[in-house]
Design a protein around this motif. Structure first.
Motif, PDB file in Angstrom:
ATOM      1  N   ASP A 143      35.966 103.559  -5.238  1.00 46.20           N
ATOM      2  CA  ASP A 143      36.982 102.909  -4.258  1.00 46.20           C
ATOM      3  C   ASP A 143      37.360 101.668  -4.589  1.00 46.20           C
ATOM      4  O   ASP A 143      36.492 100.644  -4.731  1.00 46.20           O
ATOM      5  N   SER A 185      42.564  99.046  -2.594  1.00 50.74           N
ATOM      6  CA  SER A 185      42.412  99.272  -1.202  1.00 50.74           C
ATOM      7  C   SER A 185      43.014  98.310  -0.189  1.00 50.74           C
ATOM      8  O   SER A 185      42.093  97.652   0.627  1.00 50.74           O
ATOM      9  N   PRO A 186      44.199  97.864  -0.366  1.00 47.43           N
ATOM     10  CA  PRO A 186      44.648  96.962   0.351  1.00 47.43           C
ATOM     11  C   PRO A 186      45.048  97.270   1.859  1.00 47.43           C
ATOM     12  O   PRO A 186      44.862  98.669   1.954  1.00 47.43           O
ATOM     13  N   ASN A 187      45.433  96.446   2.810  1.00 45.87           N
ATOM     14  CA  ASN A 187      45.954  96.943   3.864  1.00 45.87           C
ATOM     15  C   ASN A 187      47.299  96.968   4.013  1.00 45.87           C
ATOM     16  O   ASN A 187      47.912  95.935   3.658  1.00 45.87           O
ATOM     17  N   HIS A 239      42.922  91.511  -4.088  1.00 54.65           N
ATOM     18  CA  HIS A 239      43.149  92.994  -4.158  1.00 54.65           C
ATOM     19  C   HIS A 239      43.789  93.142  -5.804  1.00 54.65           C
ATOM     20  O   HIS A 239      43.480  94.120  -6.334  1.00 54.65           O
ATOM     21  N   HIS A 278      41.294 103.337  -0.903  1.00 53.25           N
ATOM     22  CA  HIS A 278      41.156 103.459   0.591  1.00 53.25           C
ATOM     23  C   HIS A 278      41.910 102.412   1.447  1.00 53.25           C
ATOM     24  O   HIS A 278      41.499 101.493   1.718  1.00 53.25           O
ATOM     25  N   GLY A 336      43.885 100.508   4.041  1.00 51.07           N
ATOM     26  CA  GLY A 336      43.713 100.044   5.329  1.00 51.07           C
ATOM     27  C   GLY A 336      45.066  99.915   6.057  1.00 51.07           C
ATOM     28  O   GLY A 336      45.973  99.341   6.302  1.00 51.07           O
ATOM     29  N   TYR A 342      36.575  99.928  11.419  1.00 49.31           N
ATOM     30  CA  TYR A 342      36.736 100.142  10.023  1.00 49.31           C
ATOM     31  C   TYR A 342      35.401 100.644   9.801  1.00 49.31           C
ATOM     32  O   TYR A 342      35.267 101.484   8.858  1.00 49.31           O
ATOM     33  N   ASP A 376      34.510 104.215   7.539  1.00 46.47           N
ATOM     34  CA  ASP A 376      33.864 104.007   6.425  1.00 46.47           C
ATOM     35  C   ASP A 376      32.651 105.109   6.242  1.00 46.47           C
ATOM     36  O   ASP A 376      32.315 105.581   5.194  1.00 46.47           O
ATOM     37  N   TYR A 383      32.011 100.698  -4.764  1.00 46.68           N
ATOM     38  CA  TYR A 383      33.062 100.097  -3.908  1.00 46.68           C
ATOM     39  C   TYR A 383      33.440  98.785  -4.498  1.00 46.68           C
ATOM     40  O   TYR A 383      32.306  97.842  -4.578  1.00 46.68           O
ATOM     41  N   VAL A 406      34.943  95.635  -3.780  1.00 43.65           N
ATOM     42  CA  VAL A 406      35.537  94.924  -2.791  1.00 43.65           C
ATOM     43  C   VAL A 406      34.948  93.364  -2.664  1.00 43.65           C
ATOM     44  O   VAL A 406      33.796  93.357  -3.268  1.00 43.65           O
ATOM     45  N   GLN A 444      32.700  90.944   2.254  1.00 43.56           N
ATOM     46  CA  GLN A 444      32.593  92.342   2.903  1.00 43.56           C
ATOM     47  C   GLN A 444      30.891  92.609   2.818  1.00 43.56           C
ATOM     48  O   GLN A 444      30.683  93.567   2.778  1.00 43.56           O
ATOM     49  N   HIS A 474      29.000  94.027   5.823  1.00 46.12           N
ATOM     50  CA  HIS A 474      29.724  95.238   6.194  1.00 46.12           C
ATOM     51  C   HIS A 474      29.069  96.224   5.255  1.00 46.12           C
ATOM     52  O   HIS A 474      28.542  97.508   6.003  1.00 46.12           O
ATOM     53  N   PHE A 475      29.001  96.144   3.972  1.00 48.10           N
ATOM     54  CA  PHE A 475      28.549  97.254   3.049  1.00 48.10           C
ATOM     55  C   PHE A 475      26.802  97.462   3.123  1.00 48.10           C
ATOM     56  O   PHE A 475      26.428  98.474   3.024  1.00 48.10           O
ATOM     57  N   ARG A 534      41.512  87.388   2.295  1.00 47.12           N
ATOM     58  CA  ARG A 534      41.880  88.367   2.891  1.00 47.12           C
ATOM     59  C   ARG A 534      43.095  88.024   4.079  1.00 47.12           C
ATOM     60  O   ARG A 534      44.098  89.383   4.242  1.00 47.12           O
TER      61      ARG A 534
HETATM   62  N1  ARG Z   1      41.166  97.235   3.170  1.00 45.34           N
HETATM   63  C1  ARG Z   1      40.007  96.334   2.913  1.00 45.34           C
HETATM   64  C2  ARG Z   1      40.591  95.166   2.541  1.00 45.34           C
HETATM   65  O1  ARG Z   1      41.672  94.802   2.251  1.00 45.34           O
HETATM   66  C3  ARG Z   1      39.331  96.902   1.661  1.00 45.34           C
HETATM   67  C4  ARG Z   1      38.494  98.270   1.788  1.00 45.34           C
HETATM   68  C5  ARG Z   1      37.304  98.461   0.823  1.00 45.34           C
HETATM   69  N2  ARG Z   1      37.086  99.879   0.935  1.00 45.34           N
HETATM   70  C6  ARG Z   1      36.420 100.050   1.819  1.00 45.34           C
HETATM   71  N3  ARG Z   1      35.942 101.567   1.774  1.00 45.34           N
HETATM   72  N4  ARG Z   1      35.878  99.589   2.917  1.00 45.34           N
HETATM   73  O2  ARG Z   1      39.930  93.993   3.037  1.00 45.34           O
END
Ligand code: ARG
Length: 577
Positions: free
Chosen positions: A120, A123-125, A134, A160, A162, A310, A314, A332, A334, A338, A341-342, A380
Motif C-alpha cells: 500500500d 495513497s494520497p487524499n 506522498h 489506498h 483517501g 479511517y 483500514d 504499508y 506511510v 501515522q 494508527h498502524f 499531511r
Molecule cells: N491517505 C493517507 C494519507 O494521505 C495515507 C493512507 C495510507 N494507507 C492506509 N492504508 N492507511 O495520509
C-alpha cells in the motif's frame, strides 16, 4: 561468489566447535570496502567457543586456527572481524560465470515464489494537493515493490486513496454553497482545497455549518445520488491530477481501491470484533480498548454520530487483502506521523486472529531547498508547492544541460526525462529512509560542463556510468564466456569491479527484506566508483585478445548490474548520455 563463501564458511565451521557451516555462511558478510576483504566473519556470536574473550581477541584466535581455503589468498583480522581476501582470478571466474549465465536475471532470486504480498503506497487524499510525503511514499514504495518482485514475489501495488471521510461532508456542503465548475476545471484540486479551508473558517463563525457538513457526509454514506455524483466528480478530477505525477515518475498501481471501496465491508469487520467481544462503547463512540495490550489510546471504530472512520476502513482493507489476494505480508509505506494508527490497527488485526504479517514502513521528512534556502514542507496538511511542477523542474534543468548536444528533439526529450526523473527518484532513495532528506535540484543534478559528466552520489552519475559502459560495449562487441581466462583479471581494479558485481544478489535480498532501497542505491554508488576507477587505470581493449575478452565480460557484467539495479529502483538506464 556463493561457492567461495561456502568454502570460507566450511573452514570457519571446522575451526569453531559447534558451529554449523550453514550458520557460518549466514553470518559471513561481504564488506563494501575492499580493504576489509571479500568476506568478513564477525566474531560476536562465537565468543562462547573462545572462553568468552572479547570479540577482537576471538578474531585473533580464530584467524590463527582457521585453515585457508584454496580460493583465499590471505586472512587478516580487523577489530572483531576475520577478513578473507579471495584470489582475484578465482573470484572473477565464480562471479562472472554466474552473472553471464543468469544474463538479465542476474541478481534476482526465487525466495518468494508462489507468494503474494500487498504493498500500500502513495495513497494520497483526494481533493487535496499531492504532498511531499506522498512523493516519498510513491518513490520508496515503488522501489520496495520492485525489489520484492526481484525476489520472486507476486506484488500487488495498491493506491489506498483517501477518498472517504467526514471532510467530504464539509466539501460537499461547501460546494453547494460556493461551488463553481469553471473554476474547478481551471484550478483543479487547489480549488477544492480552498473550498475546504473556507468552510473551516466559516464554521468557526457559524456552528450550523458543522451540522450541515455532518448531514452531507451521512447522505454520502447512505448512498444519496446527488452527494455520490459530486463526490465522484471530485475523485475523478483529483485522480487525473495525481496521474500526472505518476506518469512523470513512471509509477502505476494494480489497484486504485481507496477508502470508499471498504464502506460496505465495515459492518462485517465490526461484527467480527463484536463476536470476539472486542468492541465496546466509550464516551458515546464505539472502540476497541487496547489498554491491556500496551496501547493506551483506544482504536476508534465509529464516532458518536455514527460516522465511520479511517481506521475502520483500514481494518476492513486488511481482511479484504488477506482474503481477496491471499496475501499474508501486507506492507504499508506511510509517513511517520501515522505510527500510532498502524500500531493500533495491527494490534486489532492480531486480536481478531487475522492471519497476516503487516508492517508499517515509515520514512523521514523531505524539505525543498531553493537557492540554498530550506522550505519547510507540511507533511499531511497539503503543501504550497505543486509536486508535478517541482518534478518537472528537474526535467527542464536537464533539458538545458543537453541543449547543445547533437541529438534530435525527441532524443533530447527522452534523455532529459530519464535523467531528470532519475535524479529525483535516486535522491529520495539515497539515504536510509527514516532519515530526513533535502530536495535540492542543484545537488541531485551535479554536472561538470567541461567533461560533460554527471557527478556526485546521484542518479545521473549512475546513469552516466551505465551509458559509458554501454557505448564501450557497442564498440568492442558482445561478451562470450566460453574460453575466458579469468586469471588475467588480476589487477586490484579488475577485482574491485568483479567483487561488487558478486555482491549484487545478496544486496537485492537485503534491501528487500529490510524494506530499504537505499541499501541498493549505496551499493550502486560503490559499484560505479569501482567502474570509474577501473576506467581510469585500465583499458578494455588491450594488445592481448585474451585480456580484452576477459575485460569485455567484466564490463558487460558491471553494465548489466547497473542497469538491473537502476531498474529495481524505478530509474531508467539510457544507453547513451
Ligand atoms: N491517505 C493517507 C494519507 O494521505 C495515507 C493512507 C495510507 N494507507 C492506509 N492504508 N492507511 O495520509
Amino acid at each position: 561468489m556463493n561457492e567461495l563463501r561456502k568454502d570460507v564458511a566450511a573452514s570457519i565451521a571446522a575451526a569453531v566447535p559447534g558451529l554449523e557451516p550453514a550458520e557460518a555462511y549466514r553470518q559471513i558478510e561481504t564488506p563494501p570496502d575492499p580493504a576489509m576483504g571479500d568476506f568478513a566473519f564477525p566474531c560476536f556470536q562465537v565468543r562462547a567457543q573462545f572462553g568468552n574473550a572479547a570479540p577482537p581477541a576471538v578474531a585473533t584466535q580464530l584467524a590463527a586456527k582457521v585453515a585457508k581455503p584454496a580460493c583465499i589468498l590471505r586472512i587478516e583480522t580487523k577489530g572483531p572481524y576475520v577478513n578473507f581476501f579471495a584470489d582475484p582470478g578465482v573470484l572473477a571466474k565464480s562471479v562472472l560465470s554466474a552473472a553471464f549465465a543468469a544474463g538479465e536475471g542476474y541478481g534476482r532470486n526465487e525466495t518468494g515464489k508462489g507468494q503474494t504480498v500487498v504493498i500500500d503506497f502513495s495513497s494520497p487524499n483526494i481533493a487535496k494537493p499531492l504532498g511531499i510525503a506522498h512523493l516519498r511514499s510513491t518513490v520508496i514504495g515503488n522501489g520496495i515493490r520492485r525489489l520484492w518482485q526481484a525476489c520472486g514475489y507476486t506484488v500487488i501495488g495498491v493506491n489506498h486513496l483517501g477518498d472517504w471521510g467526514t471532510s467530504f461532508g464539509k466539501l460537499l456542503s461547501a460546494w453547494k454553497k460556493w461551488g463553481n465548475e469553471a473554476e474547478l476545471r481551471a484550478k483543479g484540486v487547489e480549488f477544492l482545497k480552498d473550498l475546504l479551508v473556507r468552510y473551516t473558517e466559516e464554521t468557526k463563525k457559524d456552528p450550523a455549518y458543522q451540522q450541515e457538513a455532518r448531514d452531507w457526509f451521512r447522505k454520502l454514506e447512505t448512498g444519496d445520488a446527488e452527494a455520490k455524483a459530486i463526490w465522484q466528480h471530485f475523485r475523478d478530477i483529483s485522480l487525473a491530477e495525481f496521474k500526472r505525477v505518476y506518469t512523470l515518475l513512471g509509477v502505476d498501481f494494480d489497484s486504485w481501491s481507496g477508502e470508499s471501496f471498504y464502506v460496505d465491508q465495515m459492518d462485517a469487520a465490526i461484527a467480527q470484533l463484536e463476536s470476539k467481544g472486542l468492541a465496546s462503547e466509550s464516551e458515546g463512540a464505539y472502540v476497541v480498548d487496547l489498554s491491556a495490550h500496551g496501547i493506551k489510546e483506544p482504536f476508534l471504530l465509529r464516532k458518536a454520530d455514527d460516522a465511520s472512520l479511517y481506521g475502520t476502513r483500514d481494518l476492513a482493507a486488511i481482511l479484504y487483502r488477506r482474503k481477496h489476494y491471499g496475501a499474508k505480508k501486507l506492507i504499508y509505506v506511510v509517513a511517520q506521523d501515522q505510527k500510532l494508527h498502524f500500531k493500533q490497527l495491527f494490534m486489532v488485526a492480531k486480536l481478531l486472529g487475522a492471519d497476516v504479517e503487516p508492517v508499517h514502513v515509515e520514512f523521514g521528512l523531505m524539505r525543498i531547498v531553493r537557492d540554498g534556502q530550506r522550505e519547510k514542507m507540511a507533511t499531511r496538511a497539503g503543501t504550497i508547492v505543486l509536486l508535478a511542477d517541482v518534478i518537472q523542474e528537474a526535467v527542464d534543468r536537464v533539458h538545458e544541460i543537453v541543449a547543445d548536444r547533437e541529438w534530435d528533439a525527441a532524443k533530447k526529450d527522452r534523455i532529459a526525462h530519464a535523467v531528470g526523473i532519475g535524479a529525483v527518484i535516486f535522491n529520495d532513495l539515497s539515504r536510509t529512509r527514516t532519515k530526513d532528506i533535502d530536495f535540492n535540484l542543484q545537488q541531485m543534478l551535479d554536472f561538470d560542463p567541461e567533461t560533460k559528466a554527471f557527478k556526485g552520489e546521484t542518479g545521473p552519475y549512475l546513469q552516466y556510468t551505465h551509458a559509458r559502459l554501454s557505448s564501450a560495449l557497442r564498440k568492442y562487441g558482445k561478451p562470450v564466456a566460453g574460453d575466458v581466462n579469468f586469471a588475467l583479471l588480476a589487477t586490484d581494479d579488475d577485482k574491485g569491479v568483479a567483487r561488487q558485481v558478486g555482491r549484487f544478489p545478496q544486496i537485492v535480498l537485503d534491501a528487500a527484506t529490510r524494506y530499504e532501497p537505499s541499501i541498493l542505491s549505496r551499493f550502486l554508488i560503490d559499484l560505479a566508483g569501482e567502474v570509474n576507477r577501473f576506467w581510469k587505470q585500465q583499458r578494455i581493449l588491450g594488445d592481448d585478445a585474451a585480456l580484452t575478452a576477459a575485460r569485455v565480460l567484466l564490463v558487460a557484467s558491471a553494465r548489466q548490474v547497473l542497469k538491473s539495479g537502476l531498474t529495481m529502483l524505478g530509474i531508467e538506464a539510457p544507453e547513451e548520455m
